[in-house]
Write an enzyme that holds these catalytic residues in place. Structure first.
Site, short mmCIF file in Angstrom:
data_model
loop_
_atom_site.label_atom_id
_atom_site.label_comp_id
_atom_site.label_asym_id
_atom_site.label_seq_id
_atom_site.Cartn_x
_atom_site.Cartn_y
_atom_site.Cartn_z
N ASP A 23 32.15 -26.40 22.41
CA ASP A 23 31.66 -25.94 21.10
C ASP A 23 31.87 -24.43 20.93
OD1 ASP A 23 30.57 -26.33 18.61
OD2 ASP A 23 28.49 -26.19 19.30
N ASN A 71 32.90 -35.32 12.80
CA ASN A 71 33.77 -34.16 12.50
C ASN A 71 34.73 -34.42 11.33
OD1 ASN A 71 33.93 -33.02 15.96
ND2 ASN A 71 32.68 -32.24 14.30
C1 IPE Z 1 30.04 -31.40 18.69
O1 IPE Z 1 30.19 -30.16 18.11
C2 IPE Z 1 31.33 -32.14 18.66
C3 IPE Z 1 32.40 -31.57 19.48
C4 IPE Z 1 32.31 -30.53 20.23
C5 IPE Z 1 33.64 -32.27 19.41
P1 IPE Z 1 29.85 -29.92 16.57
O2 IPE Z 1 30.10 -28.47 16.34
O3 IPE Z 1 30.59 -30.87 15.71
O4 IPE Z 1 28.31 -30.29 16.51
P2 IPE Z 1 27.17 -29.82 15.52
O5 IPE Z 1 27.66 -30.08 14.13
O6 IPE Z 1 26.94 -28.35 15.77
O7 IPE Z 1 25.96 -30.63 15.92
C1 IPE Z 2 34.31 -27.05 18.71
O1 IPE Z 2 34.20 -25.87 17.99
C2 IPE Z 2 35.53 -27.88 18.34
C3 IPE Z 2 35.21 -29.08 17.56
C4 IPE Z 2 34.04 -29.54 17.22
C5 IPE Z 2 36.35 -29.87 17.11
P1 IPE Z 2 33.62 -25.85 16.52
O2 IPE Z 2 34.73 -26.13 15.57
O3 IPE Z 2 32.44 -26.76 16.40
O4 IPE Z 2 33.17 -24.35 16.37
P2 IPE Z 2 31.82 -23.81 15.77
O5 IPE Z 2 30.72 -24.54 16.47
O6 IPE Z 2 31.83 -24.11 14.30
O7 IPE Z 2 31.82 -22.36 16.09
MG MG Z 3 30.43 -26.57 16.58
#
Ligand code: IPE
Ligand code: IPE
Ligand code: MG
Length: 243
Positions: A23, A71
């Site tokens: 994340d 996502n």
């Molecule tokens: C969780 O991260 C999913 C992945 C890392 C693939 P998200 O960024 O999507 O989760 P939330 O929305 O903060 O809970």
């Molecule tokens: C994790 O990074 C990757 C995926 C969930 C695909 P994020 O895209 O969630 O990045 P933040 O959490 O918005 O910074």
């Molecule tokens: Mg995230």
């Protein structure tokens, strides 16, 4: 010579299965004045690097959360960037699998991915299926609840066909219908970038897993941060409900 902070202490107990919620790619990029897509590119490079680091340490199972069933709610542009990155990464992983003698398995509802991605997954799982040095599981279009729904649907089908012994459902049977069937549960779950939630990751499998949360965003998470997580894991008293 290795930097002192990156040397592995001899008495460190290694988790056998590490799970990581990757994340913070977007926030990391924005903090550098760059678009979120840049964070995903660097995050993907870091995954390749950290898979090597974790494999070199001798950890036999690694599972990472790369794209959740939720996502898809992101902008079309961001979803496209991510899917194109997976397209490229799945092709590159064929070489990595041969080099590391590593088996790769994609968990999640792969039927919901584009047909060419499904074909890359099929090929990657087939060619890497002969290896057993390490198992690298990547969660793509994965949701813990979705996985349980799919598992229970198949189990109910088998029950209707009279295939369940005694007609009774046990935990071991449910486990055998999950995407992660046959793989020991994670010992250590790491989530980068400060959030302290599961976001629908491995709901069944994390029942007794130790959790480690770090503010470091995924693209900046390196060997030192991994060793910190494993050191914290070594300080935990795992009781599994006993005394
Ligand atoms: C969780 O991260 C999913 C992945 C890392 C693939 P998200 O960024 O999507 O989760 P939330 O929305 O903060 O809970
Ligand atoms: C994790 O990074 C990757 C995926 C969930 C695909 P994020 O895209 O969630 O990045 P933040 O959490 O918005 O910074
Ligand atoms: Mg995230």
């Amino acid at each position: 010579m290795k930097k002192a902070k990156e040397q592995i202490p001899e008495d460190l107990v290694l988790p056998q299965h590490i799970a990581i919620i990757l994340d913070g790619n977007g926030r990391w990029a924005r903090s550098k004045g760059m678009p979120r897509s840049y964070g995903h590119i660097v995050g993907c490079d870091n995954l390749e690097k950290m898979c090597n680091v974790i494999g070199d340490m001798g950890v036999p199972y690694l599972t990472v959360y790369a794209f959740s069933t939720e996502n898809w709610k992101r902008s079309q542009d961001e979803v496209k960037v991510l899917m194109d990155l997976f397209r490229r990464y799945l092709k590159k992983l064929v070489k990595t699998a041969h080099r590391r003698q590593m088996r790769i398995r994609i968990i999640g509802d792969t039927a919901g991915l584009d047909p060419d991605i499904q074909e890359s997954i099929r090929y990657l799982e087939e060619v890497s299926g002969v290896y057993d040095k390490m198992l690298f599981q990547i969660a793509l279009n994965y949701g813990g609840r979705d996985e349980i729904e799919r598992a229970v649907t198949r189990l109910a089908d088998d029950a209707r066909k009279g295939l369940l012994p005694d007609g009774r459902v046990t935990g071991n049977m449910i486990e055998s219908y999950l995407d992660t069937a046959g793989v020991p549960d994670p010992d250590l779950l790491i989530r980068t970038s400060g959030e302290q939630r599961l976001s629908n990751f491995l709901l069944w499998q994390l029942a007794y897993t130790e959790f480690y949360f770090t503010p470091v965003p995924w693209p900046a998470f390196g060997k030192k941060e991994l060793l910190d997580a494993i050191a914290a894991f070594n300080g935990r008293d795992r009781r599994y409900g006993g005394v």
